[in-house]
Write an enzyme that holds these catalytic residues in place. Structure first.
Site, PDB file in Angstrom:
ATOM      1  N   ASP A   1      38.010  36.006  41.678  1.00  0.00           N
ATOM      2  CA  ASP A   1      38.082  35.928  43.144  1.00  0.00           C
ATOM      3  C   ASP A   1      36.795  36.360  43.843  1.00  0.00           C
ATOM      4  OD1 ASP A   1      38.729  38.514  42.140  1.00  0.00           O
ATOM      5  OD2 ASP A   1      39.533  39.089  44.096  1.00  0.00           O
TER       6      ASP A   1
ATOM      7  N   GLU B   1      41.344  40.284  42.119  1.00  0.00           N
ATOM      8  CA  GLU B   1      40.948  41.639  41.731  1.00  0.00           C
ATOM      9  C   GLU B   1      40.555  42.458  42.946  1.00  0.00           C
ATOM     10  OE1 GLU B   1      38.748  45.054  41.052  1.00  0.00           O
ATOM     11  OE2 GLU B   1      37.711  43.288  41.767  1.00  0.00           O
TER      12      GLU B   1
HETATM   13 NI    NI Z   1      33.896  43.226  40.922  1.00  0.00          NI
END
Ligand code: NI
Length: 392
Positions: free
Chosen positions: A78, A136
């Site tokens: 991401d 994340e």
């Molecule tokens: Ni990172």
């Protein structure tokens, strides 16, 4: 197995892939394009592919011809809600979205590792589970993948992951044994008094004055209660109270984050915050309520895994390249893939050499040295090989 030469051969492909991901950044749980490219490549390599694991996550299983351990290799996919200020040709084409942490590189690296190791399928004893994780940055992706069973059928014996790190030059690796990234706990403390007219404080119980003292006092938890040889952060990041200049509010909310490397320090910090908060509140005629949420555990490298991989890494960067004390109070949800599973999460030095000013991770001008891509592929392929390929 000359993984260095093989990774060097992939250099142009790795850079092209990374730049393509960089131009098309996607935020957490929106990684549809990225996941599509990943799934397509894994299919092409002949891996068993699962999509939609944790919403936009992808898992590729490389099954060796012989039985043996299961190694999980994790890459996050991401981007961040940042308007990119870099002006290079492969800058983001999505306004307000940017790969400002290097996850574009991580995705390209894991695909490179899958490509190389696929060539050794007939020699592999065990299997490799390539985990391409979404979201994340909002620390929700690993949790979603675990909930969707990524740690089962088969359960990994070892988890490996890496982060490109532009705070260190290429040729340096952060390989701490034990905790390397902090666990993150968010808190919300509600301080309740009694509202009233700002001109008549004698009839009110002012939670703002009380909250101000609590904010100051809980800073002593780190300096006075936590062992100086341990680490902790307590940051109050949001204070909310009031509606007008002439009203003493009823309530104040303090929000913030606690970072620690161990659960025992975390528990101590929470207990002291509770005691200080309620003690000050009682003295001021208020009450407090502390709510905590343990978001992610610390990332702790297993001593045996670290010990085993040290000579592997030394082949590429020498003894001098291993930085044993690279730790950060930042948090990472890779720890959820290492919960009860020994693992190693390491940092690959990737600072941009010709820049005069340092732009860290999450900065609008963040970038990394693309020479770290083939190096990372070679490191990760060799680390996996250590567990599933016979020694030469
Ligand atoms: Ni990172």
């Amino acid at each position: 197995m000359d993984f260095k030469a093989q990774a060097d051969n992939l250099r142009d492909e790795l850079i092209a892939r990374r730049r393509d991901f960089h131009q098309h950044p996607e935020l957490g749980f929106e990684e549809v394009r990225t996941a599509g490219i990943v799934a397509e490549e894994l299919h092409r390599l002949g891996l068993e592919v699962q999509t939609g694991v944790g919403k936009t996550g992808v898992v590729g299983l490389l099954e060796g011809d012989q039985d043996g351990p299961t190694i999980l290799v994790r890459a996050d996919m991401d981007a961040l809600p940042i308007l990119e200020e870099n002006t290079f040709a492969h800058a983001s084409q999505e306004a307000g979205k940017m790969h400002a942490c290097g996850h574009d590189g991580h995705t390209a690296i894991a695909l490179g590792v899958a490509k190389i190791l696929t060539g050794y399928r007939d020699q592999i004893r065990g299997r490799i589970k390539f985990v391409f994780q979404p979201a994340e940055e909002i620390v929700k992706g690993a949790k979603a993948m675990v909930a969707d069973g990524v740690l089962e059928n088969p359960r990994p014996d070892v988890t490996l992951g890496l982060h490109l790190w532009n705070g260190m030059p290429i040729g340096r690796l952060g390989v701490a044994t034990g905790p390397t990234m902090a666990g993150s706990t968010t808190f919300r403390m509600v301080i309740t008094g009694r509202g009233g007219h700002a001109a008549s404080p004698q009839y009110a119980v002012d939670p703002v004055v009380c909250a101000a003292q609590i904010v100051t006092a809980i800073q002593s938890v780190v300096s006075r209660n936590v062992n100086p040889l341990e680490s902790a952060v307590v940051s109050v990041t949001r204070m909310m109270a009031g509606t007008a200049y002439n009203i003493i509010p009823q309530e104040v909310e303090l929000w913030g984050t606690i970072r620690t490397f161990t659960d025992s320090v975390r528990d101590l910090v929470e207990r002291r915050m509770q005691e200080i908060g309620s003690g000050i509140a009682a003295a001021m005629g208020c009450t407090t309520r502390l709510e905590v949420e343990h978001n992610i555990p610390p990332v702790a490298n297993d001593p045996l895994v670290a010990e085993r991989l040290r000579p592997v890494f030394t082949r590429f960067v020498g003894e001098a390249g291993l930085v044993e004390d690279e730790r950060t109070m930042g948090s990472e949800d890779v720890g959820l893939f290492m919960d009860g599973i020994p693992g190693m999460y390491f940092f690959v030095g990737a600072s941009v050499p010709d820049r005069t000013e340092y732009y860290g991770h999450h900065h609008p001008r963040f970038d990394f040295d693309e020479n770290a891509l083939p190096l990372s592929v070679a490191l990760m392929a060799s680390a996996v090989a250590e567990y599933v390929l016979p020694a030469e």
